[in-house]
Motif scaffolding. Structure first.
Motif, PDB file in Angstrom:
ATOM      1  N   ALA A  44     -10.669-130.401 -77.532  1.00  0.00           N
ATOM      2  CA  ALA A  44     -10.561-130.562 -75.959  1.00  0.00           C
ATOM      3  C   ALA A  44     -10.076-129.537 -75.124  1.00  0.00           C
ATOM      4  CB  ALA A  44      -9.379-131.893 -75.819  1.00  0.00           C
ATOM      5  N   LEU A  45      -9.084-128.529 -75.666  1.00  0.00           N
ATOM      6  CA  LEU A  45      -8.852-127.436 -74.728  1.00  0.00           C
ATOM      7  C   LEU A  45     -10.134-126.449 -74.729  1.00  0.00           C
ATOM      8  CD1 LEU A  45      -5.280-126.550 -76.424  1.00  0.00           C
ATOM      9  CD2 LEU A  45      -5.914-127.186 -73.908  1.00  0.00           C
ATOM     10  N   VAL A  46     -10.765-126.286 -75.961  1.00  0.00           N
ATOM     11  CA  VAL A  46     -11.879-125.455 -75.814  1.00  0.00           C
ATOM     12  C   VAL A  46     -12.897-125.984 -74.884  1.00  0.00           C
ATOM     13  CG1 VAL A  46     -13.542-124.428 -77.291  1.00  0.00           C
ATOM     14  CG2 VAL A  46     -11.517-124.641 -78.095  1.00  0.00           C
ATOM     15  N   ARG A  47     -13.366-127.235 -74.780  1.00  0.00           N
ATOM     16  CA  ARG A  47     -14.211-127.886 -73.816  1.00  0.00           C
ATOM     17  C   ARG A  47     -13.547-127.452 -72.469  1.00  0.00           C
ATOM     18  NH1 ARG A  47     -14.648-131.642 -78.154  1.00  0.00           N
ATOM     19  NH2 ARG A  47     -13.027-133.203 -76.919  1.00  0.00           N
ATOM     20  N   LYS A  48     -12.329-127.919 -72.224  1.00  0.00           N
ATOM     21  CA  LYS A  48     -11.864-127.639 -71.036  1.00  0.00           C
ATOM     22  C   LYS A  48     -12.072-126.026 -70.496  1.00  0.00           C
ATOM     23  CE  LYS A  48      -7.987-128.159 -67.857  1.00  0.00           C
ATOM     24  NZ  LYS A  48      -8.233-127.407 -67.030  1.00  0.00           N
ATOM     25  N   ALA A  50     -14.354-124.041 -71.557  1.00  0.00           N
ATOM     26  CA  ALA A  50     -15.737-123.687 -71.148  1.00  0.00           C
ATOM     27  C   ALA A  50     -16.037-124.325 -69.917  1.00  0.00           C
ATOM     28  CB  ALA A  50     -16.518-124.233 -72.516  1.00  0.00           C
ATOM     29  N   LYS A  51     -15.687-125.674 -69.667  1.00  0.00           N
ATOM     30  CA  LYS A  51     -15.990-126.242 -68.569  1.00  0.00           C
ATOM     31  C   LYS A  51     -15.496-125.508 -67.301  1.00  0.00           C
ATOM     32  CE  LYS A  51     -15.280-130.478 -65.637  1.00  0.00           C
ATOM     33  NZ  LYS A  51     -14.747-131.822 -65.750  1.00  0.00           N
ATOM     34  N   ASP A  52     -14.167-124.960 -67.451  1.00  0.00           N
ATOM     35  CA  ASP A  52     -13.552-124.310 -66.258  1.00  0.00           C
ATOM     36  C   ASP A  52     -14.188-122.775 -66.095  1.00  0.00           C
ATOM     37  OD1 ASP A  52     -11.954-126.215 -66.110  1.00  0.00           O
ATOM     38  OD2 ASP A  52      -9.992-125.214 -66.953  1.00  0.00           O
ATOM     39  N   ALA A  53     -14.693-122.268 -67.154  1.00  0.00           N
ATOM     40  CA  ALA A  53     -15.343-120.864 -66.825  1.00  0.00           C
ATOM     41  C   ALA A  53     -16.666-120.851 -66.258  1.00  0.00           C
ATOM     42  CB  ALA A  53     -15.649-120.374 -68.307  1.00  0.00           C
ATOM     43  N   ASP A  54     -17.307-122.523 -66.608  1.00  0.00           N
ATOM     44  CA  ASP A  54     -18.564-122.515 -65.793  1.00  0.00           C
ATOM     45  C   ASP A  54     -18.495-122.887 -64.330  1.00  0.00           C
ATOM     46  OD1 ASP A  54     -20.176-122.246 -68.281  1.00  0.00           O
ATOM     47  OD2 ASP A  54     -20.158-124.680 -68.322  1.00  0.00           O
ATOM     48  N   ARG A  58      -9.852-120.872 -63.095  1.00  0.00           N
ATOM     49  CA  ARG A  58      -9.109-120.221 -64.122  1.00  0.00           C
ATOM     50  C   ARG A  58      -7.802-121.010 -64.585  1.00  0.00           C
ATOM     51  NH1 ARG A  58      -9.691-113.877 -62.730  1.00  0.00           N
ATOM     52  NH2 ARG A  58     -12.028-113.830 -62.803  1.00  0.00           N
ATOM     53  N   GLY A  59      -7.717-122.000 -64.475  1.00  0.00           N
ATOM     54  CA  GLY A  59      -6.660-122.738 -64.727  1.00  0.00           C
ATOM     55  C   GLY A  59      -5.234-122.678 -63.948  1.00  0.00           C
ATOM     56  N   CYS A  60      -5.436-121.793 -62.770  1.00  0.00           N
ATOM     57  CA  CYS A  60      -4.357-121.573 -61.927  1.00  0.00           C
ATOM     58  C   CYS A  60      -4.206-122.577 -60.946  1.00  0.00           C
ATOM     59  CB  CYS A  60      -4.568-120.461 -61.059  1.00  0.00           C
ATOM     60  SG  CYS A  60      -4.299-118.847 -62.296  1.00  0.00           S
ATOM     61  N   SER A  61      -3.089-122.744 -60.321  1.00  0.00           N
ATOM     62  CA  SER A  61      -2.863-124.053 -59.451  1.00  0.00           C
ATOM     63  C   SER A  61      -2.833-123.295 -57.945  1.00  0.00           C
ATOM     64  CB  SER A  61      -1.552-124.683 -59.789  1.00  0.00           C
ATOM     65  OG  SER A  61      -0.542-123.950 -59.527  1.00  0.00           O
ATOM     66  N   ASP A  62      -3.169-122.157 -57.757  1.00  0.00           N
ATOM     67  CA  ASP A  62      -3.271-121.347 -56.603  1.00  0.00           C
ATOM     68  C   ASP A  62      -4.425-121.941 -55.691  1.00  0.00           C
ATOM     69  OD1 ASP A  62      -1.152-119.958 -57.597  1.00  0.00           O
ATOM     70  OD2 ASP A  62      -1.964-118.234 -57.856  1.00  0.00           O
TER      71      ASP A  62
END
Length: 62
Positions: A44-48, A50-54, A58-62
């Motif tokens: 699930a983390l890897v899929r997330k 990959a989705k975020d990279a697409d 970058r996973g930041c809440s800024d």
């Protein structure tokens, strides 16, 4: 949640590896860690990631 033993001063990489594997085996035997659940969580983390990279996220809440 505790996954990896703290690094002890003077441990070689091989000793660290053995200590980590022993702790994982101990947690599996105690029912505190499920390899199947851990594998699913990693997927699930890897899929997330990959989705975020697409999407450029970058996973930041800024």
């Amino acid at each position: 949640m505790y996954l990896m033993p703290k690094k002890k001063p003077g441990m070689t990489p091989e000793e660290q590896k053995k200590a980590f594997r022993a702790k994982v085996r101990e947690m599996i035997d105690a029912g505190e860690l499920s390899p199947i659940d851990a594998d699913a969580a990693l997927d699930a983390l890897v899929r997330k990631g990959a989705k975020d990279a697409d999407t450029g996220h970058r996973g930041c809440s800024d």
